[in-house]
Design a protein around this motif. Structure first.
Motif, PDB file in Angstrom:
ATOM      1  N   TRP A 272       0.840  -1.206   0.000  1.00 18.82           N
ATOM      2  CA  TRP A 272       0.000   0.000   0.000  1.00 18.82           C
ATOM      3  C   TRP A 272       0.871   1.250   0.000  1.00 18.82           C
ATOM      4  CZ3 TRP A 272      -4.797   1.898  -0.426  1.00 18.82           C
ATOM      5  CH2 TRP A 272      -5.044   3.155   0.108  1.00 18.82           C
ATOM      6  N   TRP A 273       1.863   1.215   0.839  1.00 12.76           N
ATOM      7  CA  TRP A 273       2.771   2.357   0.955  1.00 12.76           C
ATOM      8  C   TRP A 273       3.428   2.627  -0.399  1.00 12.76           C
ATOM      9  CZ3 TRP A 273       8.197   2.150   0.521  1.00 12.76           C
ATOM     10  CH2 TRP A 273       8.842   3.329   0.847  1.00 12.76           C
ATOM     11  N   PHE A 274       3.864   1.538  -1.023  1.00 20.51           N
ATOM     12  CA  PHE A 274       4.547   1.652  -2.292  1.00 20.51           C
ATOM     13  C   PHE A 274       3.629   2.265  -3.354  1.00 20.51           C
ATOM     14  CE2 PHE A 274       5.483  -0.437  -6.398  1.00 20.51           C
ATOM     15  CZ  PHE A 274       6.745   0.073  -6.607  1.00 20.51           C
ATOM     16  N   PHE A 275       2.392   1.727  -3.393  1.00 20.48           N
ATOM     17  CA  PHE A 275       1.458   2.227  -4.403  1.00 20.48           C
ATOM     18  C   PHE A 275       1.075   3.668  -4.150  1.00 20.48           C
ATOM     19  CE2 PHE A 275       0.444  -2.118  -5.819  1.00 20.48           C
ATOM     20  CZ  PHE A 275       0.503  -1.869  -7.166  1.00 20.48           C
ATOM     21  N   SER A 276       0.795   3.963  -2.882  1.00 22.65           N
ATOM     22  CA  SER A 276       0.327   5.313  -2.608  1.00 22.65           C
ATOM     23  C   SER A 276       1.442   6.304  -2.876  1.00 22.65           C
ATOM     24  CB  SER A 276      -0.190   5.432  -1.175  1.00 22.65           C
ATOM     25  OG  SER A 276       0.874   5.218  -0.290  1.00 22.65           O
ATOM     26  N   LYS A 277       2.674   5.846  -2.759  1.00 23.08           N
ATOM     27  CA  LYS A 277       3.780   6.741  -3.105  1.00 23.08           C
ATOM     28  C   LYS A 277       3.803   6.983  -4.597  1.00 23.08           C
ATOM     29  CE  LYS A 277       8.221   7.078  -2.077  1.00 23.08           C
ATOM     30  NZ  LYS A 277       9.498   7.081  -1.393  1.00 23.08           N
TER      31      LYS A 277
END
Ligand code: ADP
Ligand code: MG
Ligand code: ZN
Length: 625
Positions: free
Chosen positions: A142-147
């Motif tokens: 999630w963190w990766f995508f939202s970044k």
């Protein structure tokens, strides 16, 4: 032409935020799927699932070494025996099998000496493996995508917090030295700088510094640059937000942002809050209808509250910039808010040369370059246009592989900027410039030689905005509450002086006087209709009132309250006044023809003349033209 649609909404406010929600649902499905696959895979890898019958066979062969019996399945370890005495035994493996109703199982296990245990459904270890790890993994994803999705994720997660937080500049690295021309604006803003640097000086005197300073001027003249320079000079943090950023998709966000902005500013005092493009939020309230305007009104109200909400002396100065001061809500301009206005005008000849100099700093310039000449060729260019000229020249130089920027490159660049797709800058031909110079001189001279006219403060032939090619600024020497008929006539004479000069000098008239004629006619009409100064109409008051059935606030649907005959008579009287005034101003100009030439000549040379220079020019008895 009206181009004042709100340029604000990045997303049209009508459409709901669909993309984010669709994305969320997909994300949820993906998460669940992944979780399931994970749990299955973990077991598949560690445990080999075998049929119950195989388990029983292995048990009878004595290959099962131990097992644990759960409610619905049996897990354990199998150590297969070697098929022949010489071969090595295959490796042991963990097995799993679904439990089948088998009452004698325990007996058989005992028979073969298998170690067995019963189990409750495993708790901690299973929980750890089955939940914590995959959830951690998904969190990472999630963190990766939202970044990667950046703003999209942000708009869902964090709407409502001020965008200004991100742009709080500790040091803008811009000083007044980076702003050329605009001496008056710099002079006015110097006071703000001094206040931010030494607030105690003002406090001890009990003086109150203006909270809000409004920078007004055409686009590209350096308003944003000046605001940054003030922060840079005072070495204070710079909170900058654009008016259009306030007006957003969600109602109430703008107001929340304003609140946020002022809160942060108060914490960081002394500092500067800069609101660019103020007209995007600061438009007059109550004129428009619709959701967007609702939002804007809320934002504006919050802005007004914010401006009132801090003490003038805590060290927060609000700067704002606009090129449309005329559309601003009047509540913004009242004392205690943006009560001080600083005009940032299009640069004159000297200013343009200085701007060119600033922007050619640090660039290789050929010795033949004459920036003064370029400045002469570019009346009406804004600072941004001139910066663009230098940049274009550098590009042209690079294209033909030159080592330094030559005069020819600069001249080509001017052409390019003028002929560019936008055509936002006007370049006057020398003929037009001459005409405008004489026109403006006409206004000034007629005013100077009329007994009751206001003093000429400034004459300029730097094009302004879209309409005006030049202007003559006249200011009364003291406040005036009543005006005599003679004063009004002199005012009209001055307004017609421009047109008269064109006729006297060129024996030809142009379209340039429309605005003058409009104003002169308006005054003449008021004299007759409102002030009873006409001969045949006499004391009759014939006003134009807003039509009660058509009038919307600020909209001009007017209704006349007199008869057709009276209207006719009024028109005739207005005509008489205008004709008389025009004849007089022509007379004045013919009488002072030599001054007309000398002032116009001087104006052509410098583009602006101040009061003193003008006075000196016309007081010299005989000027050699
Ligand atoms: P505005 O905010 O008035 O529309 P900006 O301040 O954004 O204009 O100006 C745009 C650019 O034009 C500046 O970054 C600067 O490079 C150049 N510029 C404009 N006016 C000046 C000036 N008076 N002196 C130096 N550079 C200027
Ligand atoms: Mg700007
Ligand atoms: Zn004029």
């Amino acid at each position: 032409m009206k181009t004042d649609l709100p340029r604000s909404n990045k997303q049209p406010s009508g459409s709901p935020p669909k993309p984010e929600w669709r994305w969320m649902i997909w994300y949820l499905i993906l998460t669940l799927g992944l979780l399931w696959v994970w749990q299955e895979a973990a077991r598949q890898v560690v445990y080999r699932t075998i049929p119950y019958s195989e388990f029983k066979d292995d048990l009878n062969e004595g290959e099962v070494t131990d097992c644990s019996i759960a409610e619905s399945e049996i897990e354990g370890k199998i150590q297969p025996k070697a098929t022949s005495p010489k071969a090595k035994a295959p490796p042991a493996f963990m097995f799993r099998t679904v439990r089948v109703e088998d009452p004698d199982l325990v007996k058989e296990l005992d028979q073969h000496g298998v170690k067995y245990t019963g189990v409750r459904p495993g708790f901690m270890s299973q929980f750890l493996w089955a939940w914590i790890l995959p959830i951690g993994l998904i969190g990472l994803l999630w963190w990766f995508f939202s970044k990667r999705m950046g703003s999209l994720g942000q708009s869902v997660m964090s709407f409502g917090s001020s965008g200004a937080k991100l742009i709080a500049d500790k040091d803008t690295n811009v000083t007044f030295n980076d702003v050329a021309g605009e001496e008056e604006a710099k002079y006015e803003l110097q006071e703000v700088v001094t206040f931010l640097k030494h607030p105690e000086r003002y406090r001890s005197l009990g003086a109150r510094i203006p909270k809000g300073v409004l920078l007004v001027g055409p686009p590209g003249t350096g308003k944003t640059l000046l605001a940054r320079a003030v922060a840079g000079e005072a070495k204070v943090p710079f909170f900058s937000i654009s008016g259009s950023e306030f007006v957003q998709m969600f109602v109430g966000v703008g107001a929340a942002r304003v609140r946020d902005l002022f809160q942060q500013a108060k914490q960081h005092a002394p500092c500067i809050v800069f609101i660019d493009e103020l007209d995007a939020v600061g438009r007059q309230r109550g004129v428009h209808i619709g959701a967007v305007n609702d939002e804007r009104e809320q934002t504006l109200n919050q802005l007004l509250v914010g401006l009132d909400g801090f003490d003038a002396n805590i060290g927060v100065v609000v700067l704002a910039a606009t090129n449309r001061p005329d559309v601003l809500d009047r509540a913004l301009l009242r004392p205690g808010r943006f009560d001080r206005q600083v005009v940032v005008d299009a640069p004159d000849l000297g200013g343009r040369e200085a701007i060119l100099k600033i922007h050619s700093r640090g660039k290789p310039i050929a010795p033949d370059v004459d920036l003064h000449k370029i400045a002469q060729e570019t009346p009406g260019f804004s600072g941004a246009d001139l910066a663009n000229v230098i940049n274009e020249a550098a590009l042209l130089t690079a294209r033909h592989g030159g080592a330094s920027i030559a005069q020819k490159d600069l001249e080509d660049a001017v052409e390019k900027v003028v002929a560019g797709p936008e055509r936002k800058s006007r370049r006057m031909t020398p003929q037009d410039k001459r005409r405008v110079a004489y026109h403006e001189t006409g206004h000034a001279l007629v005013a100077a030689h009329s007994k009751h006219a206001d003093v000429v403060h400034k004459i300029s032939i730097v094009p302004h905005g879209r309409a005006a090619l030049g202007y003559t600024l006249q200011l009364p020497e003291e406040d005036q509450y009543l005006m005599t008929r003679a004063e009004l006539i002199d005012k009209i004479k001055g307004m017609l002086g421009g047109r008269a000069a064109e006729e006297v000098v060129f024996n030809e008239i142009t379209t340039g006087a429309e605005n003058d004629l409009e104003h002169a006619t308006a005054i003449a009409r008021q004299m007759i209709c409102l002030y009873g100064m006409g001969e045949s109409v006499g004391l009759l008051h014939c006003g134009e009132k807003p039509n009660p059935f058509l009038a919307v606030a600020g909209d001009g649907a007017m209704q006349r309250d007199c008869s057709e005959e009276t209207a006719d008579a009024i028109d005739r009287e207005v005509r008489k006044i205008l004709d008389g005034a025009y004849a007089e101003s022509k007379q004045i100009l013919l009488q002072h023809r030599n001054q007309l030439d000398s002032v116009a000549g001087e104006l052509l040379k410098h583009e602006t003349l101040d009061a003193q220079t003008f006075k000196n020019l016309i007081n010299l008895p005989a000027v050699a033209a």
